[in-house]
Write a protein that holds these residues in place. Structure first.
Motif, PDB file in Angstrom:
ATOM      1  N   LEU A 225       0.836  -1.195   0.000  1.00  0.00           N
ATOM      2  CA  LEU A 225       0.000   0.000   0.000  1.00  0.00           C
ATOM      3  C   LEU A 225       0.875   1.251   0.000  1.00  0.00           C
ATOM      4  O   LEU A 225       1.974   1.249   0.552  1.00  0.00           O
ATOM      5  N   ASP A 226       0.396   2.321  -0.616  1.00  0.00           N
ATOM      6  CA  ASP A 226       1.041   3.613  -0.426  1.00  0.00           C
ATOM      7  C   ASP A 226       0.921   3.987   1.045  1.00  0.00           C
ATOM      8  O   ASP A 226      -0.069   3.651   1.710  1.00  0.00           O
TER       9      ASP A 226
ATOM     10  N   ASP B  56      -4.434   2.831   6.960  1.00  0.00           N
ATOM     11  CA  ASP B  56      -5.474   3.520   7.735  1.00  0.00           C
ATOM     12  C   ASP B  56      -4.937   4.230   8.975  1.00  0.00           C
ATOM     13  O   ASP B  56      -5.505   5.225   9.422  1.00  0.00           O
TER      14      ASP B  56
ATOM     15  N   SER C  33       0.108   6.675   2.454  1.00  0.00           N
ATOM     16  CA  SER C  33      -1.100   7.445   2.747  1.00  0.00           C
ATOM     17  C   SER C  33      -2.361   6.584   2.736  1.00  0.00           C
ATOM     18  O   SER C  33      -3.403   7.010   3.247  1.00  0.00           O
ATOM     19  N   ASP C  34      -2.280   5.374   2.160  1.00  0.00           N
ATOM     20  CA  ASP C  34      -3.446   4.487   2.122  1.00  0.00           C
ATOM     21  C   ASP C  34      -3.534   3.577   3.346  1.00  0.00           C
ATOM     22  O   ASP C  34      -4.527   2.863   3.514  1.00  0.00           O
TER      23      ASP C  34
END
Length: 321
Positions: free
Chosen positions: A113-114, A119, A116-117
């Motif tokens: 995941l990036d 949670d 920023s993605d």
């Protein structure tokens, strides 16, 4: 000396059965010495396994260590009993006024995941910012290292062509560093990841010191020049069967996954793996605790963040314990 943990933590019985000396809170109350205060932000889904792995490595030192476990409240843990979290974990809001001699930020299975993605990324950023003033030295592991390098220095992770899984040989670039005191010229470390960081990106950043690389696995260890932040991209704390369990899990999921390299004898997953990293893994955690936490942290823990100990500078903290 022992590591201090909660009386009922599941790792206590496991470690005692392995003849590892741990100290319960009750016993520690009767000692008049200041233990090192260590905070572990455990981002792994297998909380108890990771707790035990890290405590095993932290326990074999002549120091008394008081450990607290931290969780992110912006993420719902699905692989651990809520009673375990309630009993043994705290939240950032409850400890952000405190100071710690050392902190460990673990890896997490979110590397595809990036940032920023993820949670809990905003919460993790708040925690990493807080470490600059409230923690004397922080050790980042695997994805935790990638997150720390991105947040503190703007070094982004890169996607690998395929999952890097196995036990790889590493070279010591800074043999004079206390971090590698007692190490051989080469040593083995398990890796299990889909992403990494590039050596050329690290060398561009002023204030970072590259300390160890692997011909197959790439960058392994680096630190800030002031010794306040350490980053390792592998998992020296892994148990003998950790990579085997991960491989079996991925095969069961139907993933196109290769057999972990240099792990099973003759790369045969039907045979028990051979452990080749345990001694150096113990040294790595012991050296970090001794030379970069115990030897340099101020005796008055509330002054952490005000001190300015540079590379190679030591105070007389040890004389107070």
């Amino acid at each position: 000396m022992p590591i201090k943990i909660a009386d009922s933590l599941p790792a206590k019985d496991i470690l005692e059965n392995e003849n590892i000396f741990v100290m319960t809170e009750y016993r520690a109350m009767h000692q008049d010495i200041r233990p090192l205060k260590l905070l572990i932000l455990n981002l792994m889904p297998t909380k108890i396994i990771t707790e035990t792995q890290l405590l095993r490595k932290l326990s074999n030192t002549p120091l008394q260590i008081e450990v607290e476990f931290l969780q992110t409240i912006s993420h719902e843990a699905k692989n651990v009993n809520t009673e375990h979290l309630a009993s043994f974990y705290t939240a950032f809001d409850k400890i952000k006024h405190k100071h710690y001699d050392g902190m460990i930020i673990t890896g997490a299975p979110v590397e595809n995941l990036d940032f920023s993605d993820v949670d809990y990324w905003p919460e993790l950023c708040d925690i990493m910012a807080w470490t600059s003033h409230n923690v004397h030295s922080t050790l980042h592991i695997c994805w935790g290292a990638q997150a720390g390098l991105y947040y503190h220095y703007g070094i982004n992770k890169v996607q690998l062509p395929k999952k890097l899984s196995g036990v790889f040989s590493h070279n010591v670039l800074k043999p004079q560093s206390p971090f590698f005191r007692g190490f051989d010229d080469t040593f083995s470390v398990p890796h299990s990841r889909y992403t990494g960081v590039l050596e050329e990106d690290i060398l561009k950043v002023h204030g970072l010191e590259l300390m160890s690389v692997s011909g197959e696995a790439g960058v392994f260890a680096l630190k800030s020049e002031d010794n306040r932040r350490f980053f390792i991209t592998g998992h020296p704390e892994y148990d003998a069967d950790t990579l085997a369990l991960e491989y079996a899990r991925d095969v069961k999921k139907g993933l196109e996954i290769e057999v972990p390299k240099n792990y099973f004898p003759n790369d045969d997953p039907t045979r028990p793996p051979m452990v080749t990293w345990r001694a150096h893994a113990q040294l790595l955690y012991t050296n970090w605790l001794n030379y970069y936490v115990y030897q340099t942290t101020p005796y008055n823990i509330d002054t952490i963040g005000d001190e300015a100990f540079g590379a190679g500078e030591f105070n007389n903290y040890g004389s107070g314990i």
